[in-house]
Design an enzyme around this catalytic site. Sequence first.
Site, short mmCIF file in Angstrom:
data_model
loop_
_atom_site.label_atom_id
_atom_site.label_comp_id
_atom_site.label_asym_id
_atom_site.label_seq_id
_atom_site.Cartn_x
_atom_site.Cartn_y
_atom_site.Cartn_z
N GLY A 97 0.77 -1.24 0.14
CA GLY A 97 -0.15 0.54 -0.08
C GLY A 97 0.82 1.27 -0.67
O GLY A 97 0.63 2.16 -0.88
N ASN A 177 -8.47 3.87 7.85
CA ASN A 177 -7.84 2.44 9.18
C ASN A 177 -8.11 2.83 10.48
O ASN A 177 -7.98 1.62 11.07
CB ASN A 177 -6.06 2.87 8.39
CG ASN A 177 -5.51 3.91 8.45
OD1 ASN A 177 -5.68 5.01 7.54
ND2 ASN A 177 -4.29 4.47 9.33
N GLN A 205 -7.71 -0.72 3.37
CA GLN A 205 -9.00 -1.77 4.48
C GLN A 205 -10.04 -1.14 4.15
O GLN A 205 -10.85 -2.61 4.69
CB GLN A 205 -8.92 -0.02 5.84
CG GLN A 205 -7.80 0.38 6.52
CD GLN A 205 -7.49 -1.15 6.92
OE1 GLN A 205 -7.87 -2.06 7.82
NE2 GLN A 205 -5.78 -1.16 8.04
N SER A 222 -3.38 -3.48 -0.39
CA SER A 222 -2.31 -4.39 0.30
C SER A 222 -2.83 -5.61 0.75
O SER A 222 -3.50 -5.72 1.20
CB SER A 222 -1.70 -3.57 1.47
OG SER A 222 -0.54 -3.97 1.52
N ALA A 223 -2.07 -6.84 -0.10
CA ALA A 223 -2.64 -7.61 0.69
C ALA A 223 -2.72 -8.26 1.92
O ALA A 223 -3.54 -8.98 2.10
CB ALA A 223 -1.71 -8.76 -0.32
N HIS A 224 -1.79 -8.38 2.69
CA HIS A 224 -1.53 -7.69 4.28
C HIS A 224 -2.81 -7.84 4.70
O HIS A 224 -3.38 -8.49 6.15
CB HIS A 224 -0.14 -7.82 4.61
CG HIS A 224 -0.57 -6.56 5.17
ND1 HIS A 224 -0.55 -6.16 6.46
CD2 HIS A 224 0.47 -5.28 4.90
CE1 HIS A 224 0.10 -4.90 5.96
NE2 HIS A 224 0.38 -4.58 4.97
N THR A 260 12.15 -7.53 -11.08
CA THR A 260 12.10 -8.58 -11.07
C THR A 260 11.04 -9.15 -9.78
O THR A 260 10.70 -8.75 -8.63
CB THR A 260 12.65 -9.72 -10.95
OG1 THR A 260 13.96 -9.71 -11.62
CG2 THR A 260 12.48 -11.28 -10.32
N CYS A 349 2.00 5.45 18.43
CA CYS A 349 2.99 5.77 19.85
C CYS A 349 4.05 4.98 20.39
O CYS A 349 4.16 4.11 20.90
CB CYS A 349 2.37 5.63 21.41
SG CYS A 349 1.39 3.82 21.74
#
Lengths: 411, 411, 126, 126
Positions: A97, A177, A205, A222-224, A260, A349
Amino acid sequence: MHSQTTCEQEKGVNDVTCPPTARGREPGRALYFDNNATTPILPSVRAAMCEAMETFGNPSSVHFCGEAAAGLIDRARVSTAALLRCDPEQVVFNSGGSEGASSVIVGTGLAHLRDGGHGITSAVEHPAVLRACGFVRELGFELSVLPVDGAGRVDPGTLQKALRPDTRLVSIMHANNETGALQPLDALSRAAREAGVPFHCDAVQTAGKERIGLVEGFLTISAHKFHGPKGVGVTTVRTDAPLQKLVFGGDQEHDRRAGTENVLGIVGLGAAADAASVRLDDPKEQIRRGEIGGRLRAGLASIDGAVVNSPAEGCLPETVNVSFEGLRADTIVDVLSARGVAASSGSACHSAHPEPSHVLLAMGLSAERALGAVRFSCSCLTTRDEVDEAVAISGETVRQLHAMWRSVGTA
Amino acid sequence: MHSQTTCEQEKGVNDVTCPPTARGREPGRALYFDNNATTPILPSVRAAMCEAMETFGNPSSVHFCGEAAAGLIDRARVSTAALLRCDPEQVVFNSGGSEGASSVIVGTGLAHLRDGGHGITSAVEHPAVLRACGFVRELGFELSVLPVDGAGRVDPGTLQKALRPDTRLVSIMHANNETGALQPLDALSRAAREAGVPFHCDAVQTAGKERIGLVEGFLTISAHKFHGPKGVGVTTVRTDAPLQKLVFGGDQEHDRRAGTENVLGIVGLGAAADAASVRLDDPKEQIRRGEIGGRLRAGLASIDGAVVNSPAEGCLPETVNVSFEGLRADTIVDVLSARGVAASSGSACHSAHPEPSHVLLAMGLSAERALGAVRFSCSCLTTRDEVDEAVAISGETVRQLHAMWRSVGTA
Amino acid sequence: MARFSDEIVEHFTHPKNVGELPEPDADASVVDPVCGGQVHLTVRMGDGRICEARFVAYGCAAALGTASIVAEWVVGMGPEDLASLDEAAVTQRVGGLAPGQSHCARLAMEVLHALADDLRTGKGSE
Amino acid sequence: MARFSDEIVEHFTHPKNVGELPEPDADASVVDPVCGGQVHLTVRMGDGRICEARFVAYGCAAALGTASIVAEWVVGMGPEDLASLDEAAVTQRVGGLAPGQSHCARLAMEVLHALADDLRTGKGSE
Ligand SMILES: Cc1ncc(COP(=O)(O)O)c(C=O)c1O
Ligand SMILES: Cc1ncc(COP(=O)(O)O)c(C=O)c1O
């Protein structure tokens, strides 16, 4: 498709193990409520990645090894396009992301280095977007940062007024998020399109949780964040606006992003996209996520001194951002972690000086309330029992912290 | 360390399977001679990655899941630093060699957008470097592209003469990807250092094969060239020259490269670095690689009409670039592929119009000879028998192609 | 290293001696304006030594754990013992502090020294 | 799809009928200046039909495989048969061509048509 299993079948298989530091909880009983930070990979994703480890060729190689690797990427591209309802050719794989958002924003800036111009974003964006915009501003561009209302939303009318003839890009996220609040994406992207300005949507998100309305421009995921691996993402390009390359080299990704390819990551992303498509098409799963999220929200809201910051409507049910009066979020998160509950403070934090979240401040919350904001976020793997346990432990923790503190003020 | 196994022990385990298109060869008997394009992951790398799939937290999260993931990255950072003999703090993980090179070159350009200046590179660089330099030149910088001698080497004296007071960066590779020729890295980096100019070394082809001399500046490597996964790499930063971020967001990688880390890829890179360190310290392995490479070189050189383009001295033994008189490399590569031998043509020929390699042309070779150049490249997994078989099949193929062609010219 | 020692984790998840003693023999209150941490300690004496202690605290988890450890630790000490403790002693006693947590040792030391002063001046609780 | 049909792979790895017939009844030579491909076909006739064919060729692997297939294919054909073949017929006969390889079909068609011409003009080999 890698995954024909439904989410139900995968549940439980992927139980998170709780390390010994998380005292008082047995292994396998960690309560993971930080899915907006990252999600566990699904068994189907793991299986696809492990299988892909057998195929090691460079997808750019013309020989048989290369063909096999290129085939894996093609398949993942189709899966991704199916999730995002775009053409496979519009899918550009990248490293996540942050790269996706940065490449669109910085790339647009660099493409207009000679003629300059103006960009628009919102006050509640992820740092990837805000800092990339800040960098482009340093290059000499003007930047309008749109305010949000108490629910964290941008008013499409405000966007319309901010658009200028020399606006080069509008970048506004889909789901926030920190709070889960959804922007009026259709109206915002329409306003940009009508002004002829490319629109970038940070949908990191939302992907895998909600169907995303067609965006006439750029969209980053974003995949995760939806049970794929970390370090791989996609930006879809549905516009004629040239996307200036930032990673140079070969002509991979239709000459839009060199290097690659992260074959294993892309395979994982494809498998996660397949699983997400199944979930999105499954009405039972859609009901379930609402119920789980609602239960979490109600449970947390019932804790003494709790006040929910996530809007009641137009919000991802998975995300519940809640402030605890008079307490520090960073402390709550640390104590919860020690008790096997993974949550996060709205603020980043890392130091003894927690800063209040820019998102909550933009929504008009006081710094004190922002500093007391804890984010709990579920995924399709979160169960009802986990919600109940996490709520119980959170309540206990809050009571204990109140007890430790109570009356110091009067000492 | 993930891998205490020596390379010998791993050999054979990872045999490449030959797909059905590679006719006439049995499964498991593919002959992979394209290791400069990419290498198979080692069993130790695979094991480390599969194990790491259990640890899914976001390394930036402060709770227990985050700590576990951060620990994996810390370990890989130490392994990488051991391979490159630098401090772990100097290791910046990224998405591979193309991003690494692009980020240093484009980042340097952007950092000097206001005061402009001059950059230096060589005529034999990888497209990642050349195209990033080309982009920076478009931004208004001057660029000196240093010539090379017949062995493909830059003369340090030439670099000295090209250095200017306003030179912002020198980017010269270590080992060439097409020929294996090694640059006089020490002398080149010293010249830059003495002029006070940051030096970037693209060491993508050297990492894991040769110890790399300390570079006072930036050094880029990529995991998939030494038996790690694709899509993950490192740029070491040993200079005070600020590295302008191109991927914005969080403060990952000591605030030098944002984005949730590719944890699995980084773990794989670390395991590959461990295995590489073992190989580099193993005198037997160092003798073996010289023997294997020498055997391949001699075998190919003995084929009718063959002329070796890789220099005899100062060259990675693993790489043998050889031209076959009167034949087209792309055709040879396709026929070899169909026979189960994976090699590559020096040129990136995806079309009916193969272009001669810029590297070979820069060395003074004719376009015809450049178009006939095939690259064979070994790894620590390549065996003597594989070399012999690949040489035999190559000889047969070349003879056959000559027969098909012979006398057409006189028709 | 982990962000928190086992000792600190044990104390901030199961704090001991939380509260304020009614009519204590001595007390001490410190505030760290930088990190925002606050600790208030009340003790009861017997035979010139602390025989009972209670704390209340506000701040980060490490500060809370440290305060709980301190309230347990001081039992059996006299004013001279308290005065002799420095940051290093506190850090050792709590099982180590991660970078960015040294303010917890300072806060604890300050409250210990303030308590020693309160005991030595014989002022007791107000 | 794979870059090469099985048929083409078979022929470029095991080319058949390579060479030139001595004193052929007809021959044809074509060059594609764009892709650099060249094919030379020599044939012997019997009963108005091709009874033997040989080829030599230069070019990409697909062009070589196509040339080999063509040399086998033409056996049994007369000039009208050759003239009737177009690029689509060649593409089908070779089992398909990937994007970027259509020049192979054109090259083959051209050599087939040139051979038909050579046969019809009765010119034969020079
Ligand atoms: C809204 C949003 N945008 C962008 C990002 C950055 O994505 P990544 O972590 O893949 O770099 C995140 C997550 O960290 C996010 O939540
Ligand atoms: C010398 C050299 N530099 C850079 C690269 C690019 O690295 P990556 O493929 O990891 O992007 C390569 C390989 O492709 C290379 O051989």
